[in-house]
Design a protein around this motif. Structure first.
Motif, short mmCIF file in Angstrom:
data_model
loop_
_atom_site.label_atom_id
_atom_site.label_comp_id
_atom_site.label_asym_id
_atom_site.label_seq_id
_atom_site.Cartn_x
_atom_site.Cartn_y
_atom_site.Cartn_z
N ILE A 42 -1.50 5.95 -2.82
CA ILE A 42 -0.36 5.02 -2.83
C ILE A 42 -0.47 4.16 -4.08
O ILE A 42 -1.52 3.59 -4.38
N SER A 43 0.62 4.09 -4.83
CA SER A 43 0.62 3.34 -6.08
C SER A 43 0.60 1.83 -5.84
O SER A 43 0.87 1.35 -4.73
N LYS A 44 0.31 1.09 -6.89
CA LYS A 44 0.39 -0.37 -6.85
C LYS A 44 1.84 -0.78 -6.55
O LYS A 44 2.77 -0.29 -7.18
N PRO A 45 2.08 -1.68 -5.58
CA PRO A 45 3.45 -2.07 -5.23
C PRO A 45 4.17 -2.73 -6.40
O PRO A 45 3.59 -3.51 -7.15
N SER A 46 5.44 -2.42 -6.53
CA SER A 46 6.30 -3.06 -7.53
C SER A 46 7.21 -4.05 -6.81
O SER A 46 7.97 -3.68 -5.93
#
Length: 483
Positions: A27-31
């Motif tokens: 899961i990517s870093k939240p934007s």
């Protein structure tokens, strides 16, 4: 035979490893869809976007969760503030909408995104300031008394008024709030003093409090109090009436309040009121009240002539109306007076035959309308306005004035703002009285406030303004009305 068994074990191991690899996601870093959060009861909806891979590894009942850190960015005791429905999110990138807790207050919150099947977590988002403005209206300090006194070598305690009520939504009712105190350094400037529910003052100056909403713009601020060092052993202070002065007895008792001190004694018509030895005195009887206040090494005295003839009235005309030749307009009185009577005057001469609440103005000059209430709280009020030739409506001024004198002398009669804030700029102008009530609000300011007559007591009235431009730049300050 042994070779066959060994091959089966290897195959089972490979399948197990493959399944484990398939069951993992990243899961990517939240934007974040915002740079800071200034939530309130009227708005508390925000978005966060994230990516994940591979999508085929999601379980059929997977849920994505938004995890919130504490105000310092620590996730040790984090809070799950949103959970998606099982199987709701299946494609990447994804966006979730969430609301924040009403207790949120700080400058360094962060978010993470978690999945439940398989279990995985993103890295933390960028830090952001977040506040929930649970109280966002003006409040009072010092019982709305504009002054405070301390003896030489002593101090004066400024407090936020509590409990709350219809006239005062005290922020002390909300346990999650903290408060910043400021000292005024100029007409529109101030310096931070401390964060506390009270402020002990030992330096002369004008002070006020704001609810601590960090970098968020807020309407939760107090009236201003000027604190002085007593210049003698017996100095003069003032008294505040909770229902105003004049007040109407039909509304019940009004509470008279003095400044903070060590002890008190109240008088009526110069006579001691037995047992009246508190900071406040409740009464429903008009008259001349006074109080002596023991400040420690010195004393103060204050008085008020309490009048029970209050009613509310206003006219829909500015103090000065500019009209072209042969132009007419109608002025109407709005009042809650019981069975009111109306008298209209032009240049101090009674206009005969005009006794209704409306009058059609057709001449230039100085006008006055007197409203009389002859039943209930018998009293009268008057409103004045003038009709003149047209002049320049928006002069080129540099500074926001903090003093005006609406005495119809055509000099400083109205609050004239720089052209950046007047009609055509869509700037919002809000004016609030000392009781915390909004008395004027517009996005089309015509340099015409006050639009109604200001009632004077022994103290020049002080109002507070908030100017908000279209790019959310805010200016705050006070306006003192002098005769």
């Amino acid at each position: 035979m042994k070779h066959t068994i060994l091959c089966k074990i290897i195959i089972v191991f490979i399948i197990s490893i493959s399944n484990r690899l398939i069951a993992q996601i990243t899961i990517s870093k939240p934007s974040l869809g915002f740079t800071q959060v200034c939530a309130s009861s009227s708005f508390n909806s925000y978005k966060v976007t994230f990516s994940f891979s591979p999508a085929v590894s999601l379980g059929a009942t997977n849920q994505f969760q938004i995890e919130l850190s504490d105000s310092s960015g620590d996730f040790t005791n984090s809070t799950i503030i949103h959970t998606s429905a099982a199987g709701e999110v299946t494609t990447s990138p994804a966006t979730l909408t969430f609301s924040l807790p009403t207790t949120i207050s700080g400058e360094d919150y962060q978010l993470k995104i978690r999945s439940t099947l398989p279990a995985a977590s993103s890295s933390a988002s960028n830090a952001f300031a977040a506040y929930y403005k649970i109280q966002d209206t003006p409040f009072s300090i010092n019982n709305l008394i504009e002054t405070g006194l301390y003896c030489t070598g002593g101090s004066y305690l400024l407090t936020i008024d509590n409990p709350g009520g219809p006239m005062n939504d005290s922020p002390l009712q909300y346990a999650s709030l903290t408060f910043n105190w400021f000292k005024v350094t100029g007409p529109t400037s101030s310096v931070y003093i401390a964060t506390s529910p009270t402020l002990l003052v030992n330096q002369p100056g004008t002070y006020f409090a704001e609810t601590n909403y960090g970098t968020c713009t807020s309407n939760s601020f107090s009236n201003r109090v000027t604190v002085s060092e007593a210049s003698s052993t017996n100095v003069t202070s003032s008294i505040n009436s909770s229902l105003g002065n004049p007040y109407c007895s039909s509304q019940g008792n009004t509470v008279l309040s003095a400044i903070n001190g060590d002890s008190y004694q109240w008088f009526k018509e110069g006579n001691v009121i037995e047992g009246a030895t508190s900071q406040m005195y409740s009464t429903n009887v008009p008259g001349n009240y006074s109080v002596t206040i023991d400040l420690g090494n010195c004393t103060a005295s204050a008085s008020i002539v309490l009048d029970n003839g209050e009613f509310v009235s206003e006219i829909d005309a500015p103090d000065e109306q500019e009209v072209e030749e042969d132009q007419t307009f109608i002025v109407t009185v709005t009042t809650d007076a019981v069975s009111p009577e109306f008298k209209w005057f032009l240049n101090n001469n009674l206009i005969t035959g005009e006794s209704s609440r409306s009058y059609e103005v057709s001449q230039r000059g100085n006008y006055k309308v007197v409203i009389e209430q002859n039943s209930g709280c018998a009293s009268s009020k008057e409103h004045v306005f003038s009709v003149t030739e047209p002049s320049e409506l928006f002069p080129d001024v540099t500074n926001i004035p903090n003093v005006i004198s609406p005495n119809n002398d055509n000099i400083n009669d109205t609050w004239v703002l720089p052209k950046d804030y007047v009609s055509g700029t869509n700037t919002e102008v809000i004016i609030i009285n000392a009781q915390g009530k909004i008395v004027y609000q517009t996005k089309d300011y015509q340099n015409n406030w006050p639009t109604n007559q200001i009632d004077f007591t022994s103290i020049n009235p002080v109002y507070y303004y908030i100017i908000t431009t279209t790019n959310n730049q805010t200016k705050k300050g006070s306006i003192t009305i002098v005769k």
